[in-house]
Design a protein around this motif. Structure first.
Motif, PDB file in Angstrom:
ATOM      1  N   ARG A  19      24.992  41.893   8.738  1.00 14.37           N
ATOM      2  CA  ARG A  19      25.858  42.846   8.035  1.00 14.37           C
ATOM      3  C   ARG A  19      27.252  42.858   8.641  1.00 14.37           C
ATOM      4  N   PHE A  20      27.327  42.852   9.985  1.00  9.24           N
ATOM      5  CA  PHE A  20      28.628  42.798  10.656  1.00  9.24           C
ATOM      6  C   PHE A  20      29.379  41.532  10.283  1.00  9.24           C
ATOM      7  N   LEU A  21      28.691  40.399  10.311  1.00 11.96           N
ATOM      8  CA  LEU A  21      29.333  39.122  10.008  1.00 11.96           C
ATOM      9  C   LEU A  21      29.897  39.116   8.592  1.00 11.96           C
ATOM     10  N   LYS A  22      29.184  39.713   7.677  1.00 13.49           N
ATOM     11  CA  LYS A  22      29.667  39.796   6.294  1.00 13.49           C
ATOM     12  C   LYS A  22      30.979  40.563   6.227  1.00 13.49           C
ATOM     13  N   SER A  23      31.068  41.679   6.967  1.00 15.86           N
ATOM     14  CA  SER A  23      32.311  42.472   6.947  1.00 15.86           C
ATOM     15  C   SER A  23      33.448  41.702   7.617  1.00 15.86           C
ATOM     16  N   LEU A  24      33.121  40.912   8.632  1.00 15.80           N
ATOM     17  CA  LEU A  24      34.151  40.128   9.314  1.00 15.80           C
ATOM     18  C   LEU A  24      34.675  39.024   8.394  1.00 15.80           C
ATOM     19  N   ARG A  50      23.984  29.444   9.294  1.00 18.39           N
ATOM     20  CA  ARG A  50      23.739  29.579   7.858  1.00 18.39           C
ATOM     21  C   ARG A  50      24.905  30.226   7.119  1.00 18.39           C
ATOM     22  N   GLU A  51      25.604  31.172   7.772  1.00 19.33           N
ATOM     23  CA  GLU A  51      26.531  32.033   7.047  1.00 19.33           C
ATOM     24  C   GLU A  51      27.995  31.925   7.480  1.00 19.33           C
ATOM     25  N   ALA A  52      28.300  31.209   8.566  1.00 20.75           N
ATOM     26  CA  ALA A  52      29.654  31.299   9.131  1.00 20.75           C
ATOM     27  C   ALA A  52      30.414  29.983   9.077  1.00 20.75           C
ATOM     28  N   SER A  53      30.098  29.131   8.117  1.00 20.04           N
ATOM     29  CA  SER A  53      30.750  27.819   8.071  1.00 20.04           C
ATOM     30  C   SER A  53      32.250  27.924   7.813  1.00 20.04           C
ATOM     31  N   ILE A  92      28.621  47.492  13.547  1.00 25.20           N
ATOM     32  CA  ILE A  92      29.732  48.132  12.851  1.00 25.20           C
ATOM     33  C   ILE A  92      30.034  47.366  11.564  1.00 25.20           C
ATOM     34  N   VAL A  93      30.749  48.049  10.661  1.00 27.36           N
ATOM     35  CA  VAL A  93      31.251  47.436   9.431  1.00 27.36           C
ATOM     36  C   VAL A  93      32.739  47.756   9.344  1.00 27.36           C
ATOM     37  N   LEU A  94      33.550  46.719   9.329  1.00 22.92           N
ATOM     38  CA  LEU A  94      35.003  46.882   9.255  1.00 22.92           C
ATOM     39  C   LEU A  94      35.474  47.088   7.818  1.00 22.92           C
ATOM     40  N   TYR A  95      36.506  47.907   7.642  1.00 21.42           N
ATOM     41  CA  TYR A  95      37.202  47.928   6.369  1.00 21.42           C
ATOM     42  C   TYR A  95      37.922  46.577   6.210  1.00 21.42           C
ATOM     43  N   ASP A  96      38.057  46.108   4.976  1.00 19.99           N
ATOM     44  CA  ASP A  96      38.556  44.757   4.730  1.00 19.99           C
ATOM     45  C   ASP A  96      39.968  44.515   5.262  1.00 19.99           C
ATOM     46  N   ASP A  97      40.785  45.569   5.358  1.00 19.38           N
ATOM     47  CA  ASP A  97      42.173  45.406   5.776  1.00 19.38           C
ATOM     48  C   ASP A  97      42.421  45.815   7.222  1.00 19.38           C
TER      49      ASP A  97
END
Length: 297
Positions: A19-24, A50-53, A92-97
């Motif tokens: 989930r964190f990686l997705k927000s990053l 798998r997800e960070a290429s 954590i989950v970051l806001y996109d900006d």
């Protein structure tokens, strides 16, 4: 020198890490390298493959399961290569900006060494108003000023500032540091395992050495702790006491007597929490507090 390295220490939390990686990956600002220091199972390594290429990352494996040790591994990998080194928790989950806004704002504060982002989903803290009372302040147990360190060694929470806020400590949940800081300081590896108060100790040490710290309200994130969290209540209650006393003894301008007084109050709060919630965790936390106080004498 590159712009930014983001160091994440993780252990056996694949759901939170993904989930964190997705927000990053959703950040508008892309010029960073993610440095993951993992212990335990290699869940994060598999998720990265798998997800960070599309992002730049480095993977480190630590045989020692300790957030402080793992962060220090990340520091050693990043030191001297980046203008900023950031620490983020894996839950954590970051806001996109958020990172984009940070780099627009930090240039206005070149004399600030460490910045924290603004956690927007603080849990309810029903005792916070009482802890900020005149009597508690006069006793030196807790400060009414956000981001302060009282003579007891207890830090006051930083709750949703409306403008840039200078503080004496910063939480490591989402914190950015000018990399020169790590020529002089690192995390104290005495705070092993979960590492409770290691961020207070690190940032307060930097502050005491004459560097400024700041919370930026416009850079936002949410903290969504997982079930693994702090472990059982009794162990966390002990850790609250032992780590607090170590921190106070390490910084002689603080008062060990007021620290004990504050820990007794902390124990009473744990019992009040149990009466209100009827959660076994709160009761065992109180017993852990008592055990820690008795065994530390």
């Amino acid at each position: 020198m590159e712009r930014l390295a983001i160091v994440v220490a993780t252990k056996d939390r694949p759901v939170e890490f993904e989930r964190f990686l997705k927000s990053l990956k959703s950040q508008r600002y892309k010029d960073f390298t993610l440095i993951v220091a993992e212990s335990g199972g290699r869940f994060a390594e598999e998720i990265l493959k798998r997800e960070a290429s599309e992002i730049s990352y480095e993977y480190l494996y630590s045989e020692i399961s300790s957030s402080t040790y793992q962060r220090n591994l990340g520091i050693e990998r990043a030191r001297g290569k980046y203008e900023f080194i950031a620490f983020m928790d894996d839950d954590i989950v970051l806001y996109d900006d958020s990172i984009e806004i940070f780099f627009k704002i930090e240039k206005n504060y070149p004399d600030v060494a460490g910045f924290s982002f603004n956690m927007v989903n603080h849990p309810s803290m029903f005792m916070e108003k009482w802890k900020r009372s005149y009597l508690i302040d006069r006793l030196g147990l807790y400060s009414p000023e956000p981001g302060d360190i009282a003579p007891s060694g207890f830090q006051s929470m930083i709750l949703l500032p409306q403008k840039p806020l200078y503080t004496k400590w910063l939480p490591s949940t989402c914190t950015f540091w000018r990399s020169f800081v790590f020529n002089f300081f690192k995390f104290d590896e005495w705070f092993s395992g979960y590492g409770y108060l290691e961020d207070v100790d690190f940032s307060y040490t930097v502050y005491k050495n004459g560097y400024k710290l700041m919370v930026i309200p416009d850079c936002k994130y949410e903290h969504l702790p997982g079930q693994s969290g702090r472990g059982n209540g009794f162990e966390f209650g002990k850790r609250e006491v032992f780590n607090r006393l170590y921190f106070v003894k390490k910084h002689p301008e603080l008062s060990i007597y007021k620290a004990y007084f504050g820990l007794i109050v902390r124990t009473l709060i744990s019992f009040v929490d149990f009466i209100k919630s009827r959660r076994k965790y709160d009761l065992m936390r109180a017993f852990g507090n008592i055990y820690g106080i008795l065994m530390s004498r």
